[in-house]
Design a protein around this motif. Structure first.
Motif, PDB file in Angstrom:
ATOM      1  N   PHE A   1      -0.837  -3.010 -10.118  1.00 23.18           N
ATOM      2  CA  PHE A   1       0.523  -3.409 -10.448  1.00 23.18           C
ATOM      3  C   PHE A   1       1.111  -4.278  -9.342  1.00 23.18           C
ATOM      4  O   PHE A   1       1.736  -5.306  -9.596  1.00 23.18           O
ATOM      5  N   MET A   2       0.920  -3.848  -8.090  1.00 24.78           N
ATOM      6  CA  MET A   2       1.449  -4.615  -6.967  1.00 24.78           C
ATOM      7  C   MET A   2       0.856  -6.018  -6.925  1.00 24.78           C
ATOM      8  O   MET A   2       1.555  -7.003  -6.652  1.00 24.78           O
ATOM      9  N   ASP A   3      -0.427  -6.138  -7.205  1.00 20.51           N
ATOM     10  CA  ASP A   3      -1.074  -7.456  -7.210  1.00 20.51           C
ATOM     11  C   ASP A   3      -0.480  -8.356  -8.295  1.00 20.51           C
ATOM     12  O   ASP A   3      -0.264  -9.551  -8.074  1.00 20.51           O
ATOM     13  N   ARG A   4      -0.210  -7.780  -9.467  1.00 19.12           N
ATOM     14  CA  ARG A   4       0.401  -8.567 -10.544  1.00 19.12           C
ATOM     15  C   ARG A   4       1.809  -9.003 -10.153  1.00 19.12           C
ATOM     16  O   ARG A   4       2.231 -10.128 -10.432  1.00 19.12           O
ATOM     17  N   LYS A   5       2.527  -8.090  -9.514  1.00 18.20           N
ATOM     18  CA  LYS A   5       3.884  -8.414  -9.067  1.00 18.20           C
ATOM     19  C   LYS A   5       3.872  -9.569  -8.064  1.00 18.20           C
ATOM     20  O   LYS A   5       4.703 -10.482  -8.140  1.00 18.20           O
ATOM     21  N   GLU A   6       2.928  -9.548  -7.129  1.00 17.02           N
ATOM     22  CA  GLU A   6       2.857 -10.607  -6.115  1.00 17.02           C
ATOM     23  C   GLU A   6       2.467 -11.943  -6.739  1.00 17.02           C
ATOM     24  O   GLU A   6       2.974 -12.999  -6.337  1.00 17.02           O
ATOM     25  N   ALA A   7       1.580 -11.901  -7.722  1.00 16.21           N
ATOM     26  CA  ALA A   7       1.175 -13.146  -8.395  1.00 16.21           C
ATOM     27  C   ALA A   7       2.358 -13.758  -9.135  1.00 16.21           C
ATOM     28  O   ALA A   7       2.547 -14.983  -9.126  1.00 16.21           O
ATOM     29  N   LEU A   8       3.172 -12.916  -9.761  1.00 16.96           N
ATOM     30  CA  LEU A   8       4.357 -13.406 -10.455  1.00 16.96           C
ATOM     31  C   LEU A   8       5.348 -13.994  -9.458  1.00 16.96           C
ATOM     32  O   LEU A   8       5.948 -15.045  -9.707  1.00 16.96           O
ATOM     33  N   PHE A   9       5.507 -13.334  -8.316  1.00 17.82           N
ATOM     34  CA  PHE A   9       6.413 -13.862  -7.296  1.00 17.82           C
ATOM     35  C   PHE A   9       5.974 -15.243  -6.846  1.00 17.82           C
ATOM     36  O   PHE A   9       6.794 -16.160  -6.711  1.00 17.82           O
ATOM     37  N   ARG A  10       4.676 -15.420  -6.585  1.00 14.82           N
ATOM     38  CA  ARG A  10       4.187 -16.728  -6.136  1.00 14.82           C
ATOM     39  C   ARG A  10       4.447 -17.799  -7.191  1.00 14.82           C
ATOM     40  O   ARG A  10       4.802 -18.937  -6.866  1.00 14.82           O
ATOM     41  N   LYS A  11       4.303 -17.432  -8.454  1.00 14.30           N
ATOM     42  CA  LYS A  11       4.543 -18.386  -9.533  1.00 14.30           C
ATOM     43  C   LYS A  11       6.006 -18.804  -9.572  1.00 14.30           C
ATOM     44  O   LYS A  11       6.325 -19.984  -9.734  1.00 14.30           O
TER      45      LYS A  11
ATOM     46  N   LEU B   1       6.097   4.646  -5.347  1.00 16.27           N
ATOM     47  CA  LEU B   1       6.691   4.340  -6.642  1.00 16.27           C
ATOM     48  C   LEU B   1       5.898   4.917  -7.803  1.00 16.27           C
ATOM     49  O   LEU B   1       6.464   5.183  -8.866  1.00 16.27           O
ATOM     50  N   PHE B   2       4.611   5.089  -7.613  1.00 21.31           N
ATOM     51  CA  PHE B   2       3.758   5.570  -8.699  1.00 21.31           C
ATOM     52  C   PHE B   2       2.917   6.763  -8.255  1.00 21.31           C
ATOM     53  O   PHE B   2       1.682   6.698  -8.235  1.00 21.31           O
ATOM     54  N   PRO B   3       3.540   7.863  -7.880  1.00 20.38           N
ATOM     55  CA  PRO B   3       2.775   9.009  -7.380  1.00 20.38           C
ATOM     56  C   PRO B   3       1.871   9.631  -8.429  1.00 20.38           C
ATOM     57  O   PRO B   3       0.915  10.325  -8.094  1.00 20.38           O
ATOM     58  N   GLU B   4       2.174   9.370  -9.707  1.00 22.14           N
ATOM     59  CA  GLU B   4       1.365   9.966 -10.767  1.00 22.14           C
ATOM     60  C   GLU B   4       0.116   9.143 -11.075  1.00 22.14           C
ATOM     61  O   GLU B   4      -0.775   9.616 -11.789  1.00 22.14           O
ATOM     62  N   LEU B   5       0.011   7.936 -10.528  1.00 21.43           N
ATOM     63  CA  LEU B   5      -1.127   7.067 -10.802  1.00 21.43           C
ATOM     64  C   LEU B   5      -2.168   7.141  -9.695  1.00 21.43           C
ATOM     65  O   LEU B   5      -1.852   7.469  -8.548  1.00 21.43           O
ATOM     66  N   GLU B   6      -3.408   6.828 -10.049  1.00 22.61           N
ATOM     67  CA  GLU B   6      -4.413   6.617  -9.020  1.00 22.61           C
ATOM     68  C   GLU B   6      -3.971   5.428  -8.168  1.00 22.61           C
ATOM     69  O   GLU B   6      -3.361   4.480  -8.654  1.00 22.61           O
ATOM     70  N   HIS B   7      -4.305   5.490  -6.885  1.00 20.08           N
ATOM     71  CA  HIS B   7      -3.842   4.441  -5.972  1.00 20.08           C
ATOM     72  C   HIS B   7      -4.321   3.060  -6.420  1.00 20.08           C
ATOM     73  O   HIS B   7      -3.562   2.080  -6.334  1.00 20.08           O
TER      74      HIS B   7
ATOM     75  N   ASP C   1       0.825  -1.199   0.000  1.00 16.88           N
ATOM     76  CA  ASP C   1       0.000   0.000   0.000  1.00 16.88           C
ATOM     77  C   ASP C   1       0.865   1.258   0.000  1.00 16.88           C
ATOM     78  O   ASP C   1       0.592   2.216  -0.731  1.00 16.88           O
ATOM     79  N   ALA C   2       1.929   1.247   0.797  1.00 17.92           N
ATOM     80  CA  ALA C   2       2.836   2.392   0.830  1.00 17.92           C
ATOM     81  C   ALA C   2       3.660   2.477  -0.442  1.00 17.92           C
ATOM     82  O   ALA C   2       3.903   3.570  -0.969  1.00 17.92           O
ATOM     83  N   LEU C   3       4.094   1.333  -0.948  1.00 13.53           N
ATOM     84  CA  LEU C   3       4.926   1.328  -2.148  1.00 13.53           C
ATOM     85  C   LEU C   3       4.171   1.810  -3.373  1.00 13.53           C
ATOM     86  O   LEU C   3       4.739   2.480  -4.239  1.00 13.53           O
TER      87      LEU C   3
END
Length: 264
Positions: free
Chosen positions: A106-116, A94-100, A88-90
Protein backbone atom coordinates in the motif's frame (compact mmCIF):
# COMPACT_ATOMS: atom_id res chain seq x y z
CA UNK A 1 14.00 -0.87 22.96
CA UNK A 2 10.29 -0.71 22.28
CA UNK A 3 7.67 1.27 24.12
CA UNK A 4 3.92 0.97 24.43
CA UNK A 5 2.30 4.11 23.11
CA UNK A 6 -0.75 5.18 21.17
CA UNK A 7 -0.29 4.51 17.48
CA UNK A 8 -2.23 6.06 14.57
CA UNK A 9 -5.46 4.55 13.36
CA UNK A 10 -8.11 5.80 10.96
CA UNK A 11 -10.42 8.51 12.31
CA UNK A 12 -13.39 6.17 12.78
CA UNK A 13 -14.45 7.64 16.11
CA UNK A 14 -13.02 4.95 18.36
CA UNK A 15 -10.03 5.29 20.63
CA UNK A 16 -6.62 4.61 19.06
CA UNK A 17 -5.25 1.14 19.58
CA UNK A 18 -2.35 0.72 22.00
CA UNK A 19 0.36 -1.52 20.70
CA UNK A 20 4.14 -1.84 20.76
CA UNK A 21 6.05 0.33 18.32
CA UNK A 22 9.28 2.27 18.00
CA UNK A 23 9.25 5.28 20.35
CA UNK A 24 10.41 8.71 19.24
CA UNK A 25 13.91 9.64 20.29
CA UNK A 26 14.39 12.89 22.15
CA UNK A 27 17.48 14.83 23.11
CA UNK A 28 18.74 18.24 24.14
CA UNK A 29 19.36 20.90 21.53
CA UNK A 30 22.10 23.48 21.86
CA UNK A 31 20.92 26.76 23.32
CA UNK A 32 19.44 29.40 21.05
CA UNK A 33 22.21 31.82 22.00
CA UNK A 34 24.89 29.27 21.11
CA UNK A 35 23.18 28.59 17.79
CA UNK A 36 23.13 32.25 16.84
CA UNK A 37 26.80 32.53 17.72
CA UNK A 38 28.11 29.42 15.99
CA UNK A 39 26.10 28.30 12.99
CA UNK A 40 27.84 30.63 10.55
CA UNK A 41 30.45 28.03 9.63
CA UNK A 42 28.27 25.31 8.16
CA UNK A 43 24.66 24.38 7.60
CA UNK A 44 22.86 21.14 6.87
CA UNK A 45 19.39 22.09 5.67
CA UNK A 46 17.17 19.05 5.95
CA UNK A 47 14.49 17.82 3.64
CA UNK A 48 11.89 15.91 5.48
CA UNK A 49 9.18 15.81 2.91
CA UNK A 50 11.55 18.37 1.39
CA UNK A 51 10.28 21.33 3.45
CA UNK A 52 11.39 23.65 0.66
CA UNK A 53 8.19 22.90 -1.23
CA UNK A 54 4.55 23.82 -1.44
CA UNK A 55 2.27 21.48 -3.35
CA UNK A 56 -1.36 20.33 -3.23
CA UNK A 57 -0.21 16.92 -4.48
CA UNK A 58 0.29 15.49 -0.98
CA UNK A 59 -3.21 16.36 0.23
CA UNK A 60 -4.68 15.26 -3.09
CA UNK A 61 -2.84 11.96 -2.75
CA UNK A 62 -4.25 11.49 0.75
CA UNK A 63 -7.79 12.14 -0.48
CA UNK A 64 -7.45 9.66 -3.32
CA UNK A 65 -5.78 6.89 -1.34
CA UNK A 66 -7.50 6.88 2.06
CA UNK A 67 -7.44 3.74 4.18
CA UNK A 68 -9.72 1.55 6.31
CA UNK A 69 -12.26 1.09 3.50
CA UNK A 70 -11.71 4.53 2.06
CA UNK A 71 -12.08 6.63 5.21
CA UNK A 72 -10.30 9.88 4.25
CA UNK A 73 -7.18 11.03 6.00
CA UNK A 74 -7.82 14.53 7.30
CA UNK A 75 -5.13 17.18 7.59
CA UNK A 76 -5.40 17.00 11.39
CA UNK A 77 -4.96 13.22 11.45
CA UNK A 78 -2.06 13.44 9.00
CA UNK A 79 -0.27 16.05 11.10
CA UNK A 80 -0.72 14.14 14.35
CA UNK A 81 0.02 10.61 13.16
CA UNK A 82 1.74 10.44 9.77
CA UNK A 83 3.78 13.55 9.00
CA UNK A 84 7.52 12.85 8.98
CA UNK A 85 7.31 9.12 9.79
CA UNK A 86 8.90 6.61 7.45
CA UNK A 87 6.81 4.05 5.56
CA UNK A 88 8.11 1.00 7.37
CA UNK A 89 6.81 2.30 10.70
CA UNK A 90 3.59 3.62 9.21
CA UNK A 91 2.72 0.31 7.55
CA UNK A 92 2.66 -1.41 10.93
CA UNK A 93 0.96 1.47 12.75
CA UNK A 94 -1.81 2.13 10.24
CA UNK A 95 -2.43 -1.48 9.28
CA UNK A 96 -1.75 -3.64 12.35
CA UNK A 97 -4.15 -6.29 11.09
CA UNK A 98 -2.22 -6.81 7.83
CA UNK A 99 0.97 -8.68 7.12
CA UNK A 100 3.81 -6.18 6.93
CA UNK A 101 4.44 -6.96 3.26
CA UNK A 102 0.83 -6.09 2.42
CA UNK A 103 1.07 -2.83 4.31
CA UNK A 104 4.24 -1.93 2.43
CA UNK A 105 2.52 -2.68 -0.89
CA UNK A 106 0.00 0.00 0.00
CA UNK A 107 2.78 2.42 0.93
CA UNK A 108 4.53 1.78 -2.39
CA UNK A 109 1.32 2.52 -4.30
CA UNK A 110 0.83 5.69 -2.28
CA UNK A 111 4.37 6.88 -3.09
CA UNK A 112 3.93 6.15 -6.80
CA UNK A 113 0.74 8.21 -6.83
CA UNK A 114 2.51 11.05 -5.04
CA UNK A 115 5.30 11.09 -7.64
CA UNK A 116 2.72 11.19 -10.42
CA UNK A 117 0.87 14.12 -8.86
CA UNK A 118 3.95 16.03 -7.72
CA UNK A 119 5.50 16.21 -11.18
CA UNK A 120 3.06 18.89 -12.31
CA UNK A 121 2.39 20.73 -9.06
CA UNK A 122 5.57 21.08 -7.03
CA UNK A 123 6.95 24.55 -6.40
CA UNK A 124 9.44 26.00 -3.97
CA UNK A 125 8.45 27.93 -0.87
CA UNK A 126 8.80 31.69 -1.00
CA UNK A 127 12.40 32.70 -0.44
CA UNK A 128 13.90 29.31 -1.29
CA UNK A 129 16.10 30.52 -4.12
CA UNK A 130 17.28 33.54 -2.14
CA UNK A 131 18.22 31.31 0.79
CA UNK A 132 20.12 28.93 -1.49
CA UNK A 133 22.00 31.87 -2.97
CA UNK A 134 22.87 33.11 0.54
CA UNK A 135 24.19 29.66 1.49
CA UNK A 136 26.15 29.12 -1.72
CA UNK A 137 27.62 32.59 -1.55
CA UNK A 138 29.17 31.74 1.81
CA UNK A 139 30.29 28.26 0.74
CA UNK A 140 28.38 26.63 3.59
CA UNK A 141 28.16 22.84 3.74
CA UNK A 142 24.73 21.27 3.26
CA UNK A 143 22.87 18.00 2.98
CA UNK A 144 19.29 16.89 2.35
CA UNK A 145 17.99 14.46 4.97
CA UNK A 146 14.58 12.84 4.55
CA UNK A 147 12.39 9.90 5.51
CA UNK A 148 10.90 9.93 2.02
CA UNK A 149 11.81 7.09 -0.35
CA UNK A 150 14.87 7.82 -2.47
CA UNK A 151 12.80 7.99 -5.66
CA UNK A 152 10.59 10.69 -4.14
CA UNK A 153 13.50 12.71 -2.76
CA UNK A 154 15.47 12.63 -6.00
CA UNK A 155 12.38 13.62 -8.01
CA UNK A 156 11.57 16.55 -5.74
CA UNK A 157 15.14 17.83 -5.70
CA UNK A 158 15.22 17.58 -9.48
CA UNK A 159 11.91 19.40 -9.96
CA UNK A 160 13.08 22.19 -7.67
CA UNK A 161 16.49 22.47 -9.34
CA UNK A 162 18.28 21.49 -6.12
CA UNK A 163 20.03 18.30 -7.20
CA UNK A 164 23.42 19.98 -7.52
CA UNK A 165 22.80 22.25 -4.52
CA UNK A 166 22.78 19.26 -2.16
CA UNK A 167 25.98 17.22 -2.61
CA UNK A 168 24.73 14.75 0.00
CA UNK A 169 21.31 13.09 0.20
CA UNK A 170 20.59 10.88 3.22
CA UNK A 171 17.52 8.61 3.20
CA UNK A 172 16.14 7.56 6.58
CA UNK A 173 15.26 4.02 5.55
CA UNK A 174 18.85 3.49 4.37
CA UNK A 175 20.17 4.20 7.88
CA UNK A 176 20.06 1.81 10.80
CA UNK A 177 17.19 3.87 12.20
CA UNK A 178 15.11 6.50 10.43
CA UNK A 179 13.76 9.72 11.93
CA UNK A 180 12.76 10.45 14.68
CA UNK A 181 16.03 8.73 15.64
CA UNK A 182 19.06 10.98 15.10
CA UNK A 183 20.88 8.49 12.85
CA UNK A 184 20.11 10.20 9.49
CA UNK A 185 21.32 13.58 10.73
CA UNK A 186 24.38 12.11 12.39
CA UNK A 187 25.22 10.40 9.10
CA UNK A 188 24.78 13.66 7.18
CA UNK A 189 27.02 15.55 9.62
CA UNK A 190 29.70 12.91 9.19
CA UNK A 191 29.47 12.94 5.38
CA UNK A 192 29.77 16.71 5.06
CA UNK A 193 32.29 17.04 7.88
CA UNK A 194 30.22 19.40 10.03
CA UNK A 195 29.88 19.83 13.78
CA UNK A 196 26.42 19.82 15.42
CA UNK A 197 27.43 23.02 17.23
CA UNK A 198 27.97 24.78 13.90
CA UNK A 199 24.93 23.51 12.03
CA UNK A 200 21.25 24.31 11.79
CA UNK A 201 18.41 22.33 10.27
CA UNK A 202 15.19 23.25 8.48
CA UNK A 203 12.35 20.84 9.29
CA UNK A 204 8.58 20.74 8.87
CA UNK A 205 7.53 17.75 10.97
CA UNK A 206 7.69 16.83 14.65
CA UNK A 207 9.46 13.59 13.76
CA UNK A 208 12.19 15.44 11.89
CA UNK A 209 12.59 18.07 14.59
CA UNK A 210 13.02 15.38 17.24
CA UNK A 211 15.67 13.74 15.07
CA UNK A 212 17.60 16.98 14.69
CA UNK A 213 17.34 17.82 18.38
CA UNK A 214 18.47 14.31 19.30
CA UNK A 215 21.52 14.83 17.05
CA UNK A 216 22.38 17.94 19.06
CA UNK A 217 21.55 20.40 16.28
CA UNK A 218 19.39 23.55 16.46
CA UNK A 219 16.25 23.22 14.32
CA UNK A 220 14.22 25.84 12.48
CA UNK A 221 10.62 24.63 12.16
CA UNK A 222 8.60 25.47 9.04
CA UNK A 223 4.89 25.85 9.78
CA UNK A 224 3.89 24.74 6.28
CA UNK A 225 2.01 21.61 7.29
CA UNK A 226 1.88 21.25 11.06
CA UNK A 227 0.55 23.41 13.92
CA UNK A 228 3.07 25.68 15.63
CA UNK A 229 2.50 23.98 18.99
CA UNK A 230 3.38 20.56 17.54
CA UNK A 231 6.68 21.85 16.16
CA UNK A 232 7.49 23.88 19.26
CA UNK A 233 6.81 20.94 21.57
CA UNK A 234 9.11 18.79 19.43
CA UNK A 235 11.98 21.16 20.20
CA UNK A 236 12.21 23.72 17.38
CA UNK A 237 14.39 26.72 18.29
CA UNK A 238 12.65 29.02 15.82
CA UNK A 239 9.39 28.82 13.85
CA UNK A 240 8.99 30.44 10.42
CA UNK A 241 6.26 30.53 7.76
CA UNK A 242 8.62 30.38 4.79
CA UNK A 243 12.16 31.35 3.83
CA UNK A 244 11.25 35.03 3.58
CA UNK A 245 10.02 35.14 7.17
CA UNK A 246 11.44 38.27 8.88
CA UNK A 247 12.47 36.18 11.90
CA UNK A 248 14.77 34.06 9.72
CA UNK A 249 16.08 37.10 7.91
CA UNK A 250 16.99 38.74 11.23
CA UNK A 251 18.95 35.69 12.34
CA UNK A 252 20.79 35.37 9.02
CA UNK A 253 21.72 39.05 9.11
CA UNK A 254 23.07 38.64 12.63
CA UNK A 255 25.17 35.63 11.62
CA UNK A 256 26.01 36.81 8.12
CA UNK A 257 29.54 35.50 7.61
CA UNK A 258 31.33 37.14 4.72
CA UNK A 259 30.58 35.70 1.28
CA UNK A 260 33.17 33.23 0.02
CA UNK A 261 34.57 35.66 -2.56
CA UNK A 262 35.28 38.21 0.20
CA UNK A 263 36.88 35.85 2.70
CA UNK A 264 40.56 35.93 2.88
Amino acid sequence: PADTRTTPRAPTGGAPERRTCRPPVTGICGSWRRWRRSCSTSTAPSATRIPSTSSPSASCCRRQVGFNNGVPITEEFYSANISGWHNDALAGALFPELEHAKGMEFMDRKEALFRKLAAGELKGLDGLQELCTWIEGRNLKRAAVTNAPRANAELMLSLLGLTSFFPVLVIGSECERAKPSPDPYLKALDLIGASPDHTFIFEDSASGIRAGVAAGVAVVGLTTGNPEKVLRDAGASLLIEDFRDPKLMAVLQELDPAPADKQG
